[in-house]
Design a protein around this motif. Structure first.
Motif, PDB file in Angstrom:
ATOM      1  N   THR B   2      -1.598  -3.484 -12.889  1.00  0.00           N
ATOM      2  CA  THR B   2      -1.443  -2.071 -12.548  1.00  0.00           C
ATOM      3  C   THR B   2      -0.760  -1.937 -11.206  1.00  0.00           C
ATOM      4  N   ALA B   3       0.251  -1.051 -11.122  1.00  0.00           N
ATOM      5  CA  ALA B   3       1.024  -0.924  -9.899  1.00  0.00           C
ATOM      6  C   ALA B   3       0.286  -0.089  -8.850  1.00  0.00           C
ATOM      7  N   VAL B   4      -0.098   1.138  -9.245  1.00  0.00           N
ATOM      8  CA  VAL B   4      -0.854   2.018  -8.369  1.00  0.00           C
ATOM      9  C   VAL B   4      -2.153   2.360  -9.108  1.00  0.00           C
ATOM     10  N   SER B   5      -3.263   2.013  -8.517  1.00  0.00           N
ATOM     11  CA  SER B   5      -4.552   2.268  -9.168  1.00  0.00           C
ATOM     12  C   SER B   5      -5.417   3.167  -8.300  1.00  0.00           C
ATOM     13  N   GLN B   6      -6.264   3.955  -8.967  1.00  0.00           N
ATOM     14  CA  GLN B   6      -7.153   4.868  -8.275  1.00  0.00           C
ATOM     15  C   GLN B   6      -8.549   4.739  -8.849  1.00  0.00           C
ATOM     16  N   GLU B  24      -5.039   1.986  -4.406  1.00  0.00           N
ATOM     17  CA  GLU B  24      -4.482   0.698  -4.044  1.00  0.00           C
ATOM     18  C   GLU B  24      -3.163   0.506  -4.774  1.00  0.00           C
ATOM     19  N   GLN B  25      -2.169  -0.065  -4.085  1.00  0.00           N
ATOM     20  CA  GLN B  25      -0.915  -0.396  -4.761  1.00  0.00           C
ATOM     21  C   GLN B  25      -0.565  -1.863  -4.525  1.00  0.00           C
ATOM     22  N   ASN B  26      -0.061  -2.498  -5.583  1.00  0.00           N
ATOM     23  CA  ASN B  26       0.305  -3.919  -5.482  1.00  0.00           C
ATOM     24  C   ASN B  26       1.815  -4.113  -5.608  1.00  0.00           C
ATOM     25  N   MET B  32       2.657   5.429   1.277  1.00  0.00           N
ATOM     26  CA  MET B  32       1.742   5.925   0.252  1.00  0.00           C
ATOM     27  C   MET B  32       1.493   7.411   0.462  1.00  0.00           C
ATOM     28  N   TYR B  33       1.092   8.088  -0.620  1.00  0.00           N
ATOM     29  CA  TYR B  33       0.966   9.549  -0.624  1.00  0.00           C
ATOM     30  C   TYR B  33      -0.293   9.976  -1.364  1.00  0.00           C
ATOM     31  N   TRP B  34      -0.763  11.175  -1.000  1.00  0.00           N
ATOM     32  CA  TRP B  34      -1.737  11.881  -1.818  1.00  0.00           C
ATOM     33  C   TRP B  34      -1.141  13.217  -2.232  1.00  0.00           C
ATOM     34  N   LYS B  71      -1.558  -1.322   4.511  1.00  0.00           N
ATOM     35  CA  LYS B  71      -0.472  -0.584   3.850  1.00  0.00           C
ATOM     36  C   LYS B  71      -0.599  -0.582   2.334  1.00  0.00           C
ATOM     37  N   ALA B  72      -1.505  -1.358   1.779  1.00  0.00           N
ATOM     38  CA  ALA B  72      -1.700  -1.367   0.326  1.00  0.00           C
ATOM     39  C   ALA B  72      -2.777  -0.392  -0.128  1.00  0.00           C
ATOM     40  N   HIS B  73      -3.478   0.210   0.807  1.00  0.00           N
ATOM     41  CA  HIS B  73      -4.589   1.097   0.469  1.00  0.00           C
ATOM     42  C   HIS B  73      -4.482   2.431   1.196  1.00  0.00           C
ATOM     43  N   LEU B  74      -4.781   3.493   0.467  1.00  0.00           N
ATOM     44  CA  LEU B  74      -4.863   4.814   1.079  1.00  0.00           C
ATOM     45  C   LEU B  74      -6.006   5.556   0.413  1.00  0.00           C
TER      46      LEU B  74
END
Lengths: 111, 113
Positions: B2-6, B24-26, B32-34, B71-74
């Motif tokens: 999964t590229a961007v997971s929530q 999280e993005q891998n 990153m954005y909300w 930078k991989a987590h927001l």
């Protein structure tokens, strides 16, 4: 800020026919125009995009055209299939990491 | 892969509570954005971070506080939840400052009762 208008809000097409969704934008400095497809219960998925130095871009059954003078761009889907049914969003950006989205179009492909 | 997971995908809570949504993005992206998607499907940016630094902060109530541990987590923390906070919240990422393509996560449907 940028204002993106999207028409029509709902579009029903027979399977096999073409679908066209149009968007207009207000800020002439915008130079990037992506299209996203959102299926029920999922996140928006980038399907095609176009930059301001290009007038048209094609990827299999989908294409996007851009008219910078008139400040509008369109998504064309040919030979529509039931799996094309989704909400489609257009967006515009000046390259400042901000995407201004349209309100979305519900496309329904009737088998 | 999964590229961007929530997490979580669904969140049901009562007014006044405090809750967090994780992203999280891998993809190795720096930015990153909300986003918040209301009941009419309108997508509106809330925050953006580039390499753990806040770069976009739209007019969002102070009850919403993003946090980027790396930078991989927001993550998004919401205090004193209100009925009007009910929406679908999407995390997204893009390669870096000035980059154009944004990739979205699957969304978190928040329902405040």
């Amino acid at each position: 800020g940028e204002n993106v208008e999207q028409h029509p809000s709902t579009l029903s097409v027979q399977e096999g026919d073409s679908a066209v969704i149009k968007c207009t934008y207000s800020d002439s400095a915008s130079n990037y125009f992506p299209w996203y497809k959102q299926e029920l219960g999922k996140g928006p998925q980038l399907i095609i995009d176009i930059r301001s130095n290009v007038g048209e871009k094609k990827d299999q059954r989908i294409a996007v055209t851009l008219n910078k003078t008139a400040k509008h761009f369109s998504l064309h889907i040919t030979e529509t299939q039931p799996e094309d049914s989704a909400v489609y969003f257009c967006a515009a950006s000046k390259g400042n990491n901000r995407l201004a989205f349209g309100k979305g179009n519900q496309v329904v492909v009737i088998p | 892969d999964t590229a961007v997971s929530q997490t979580p995908k669904y969140l049901v809570t009562q007014m006044g509570n405090d809750k967090s949504i994780k992203c999280e993005q891998n993809l190795g992206h720096d930015t990153m954005y909300w986003y918040k998607q209301d009941s009419k499907k309108f997508l509106k940016i809330m925050f953006s971070y580039n390499n753990k630094e806040l770069i976009i902060n739209e007019t969002v109530p102070n009850r919403f506080s993003p946090k980027s541990p790396d930078k991989a987590h927001l993550n998004l923390h919401i205090n004193s939840l209100e009925l009007g906070d009910s929406a679908v919240y999407f995390c997204a990422s893009s390669p870096g400052l000035g980059s154009l393509e944004q990739y979205f996560g699957p969304g978190t449907r928040l329902t405040v009762t």
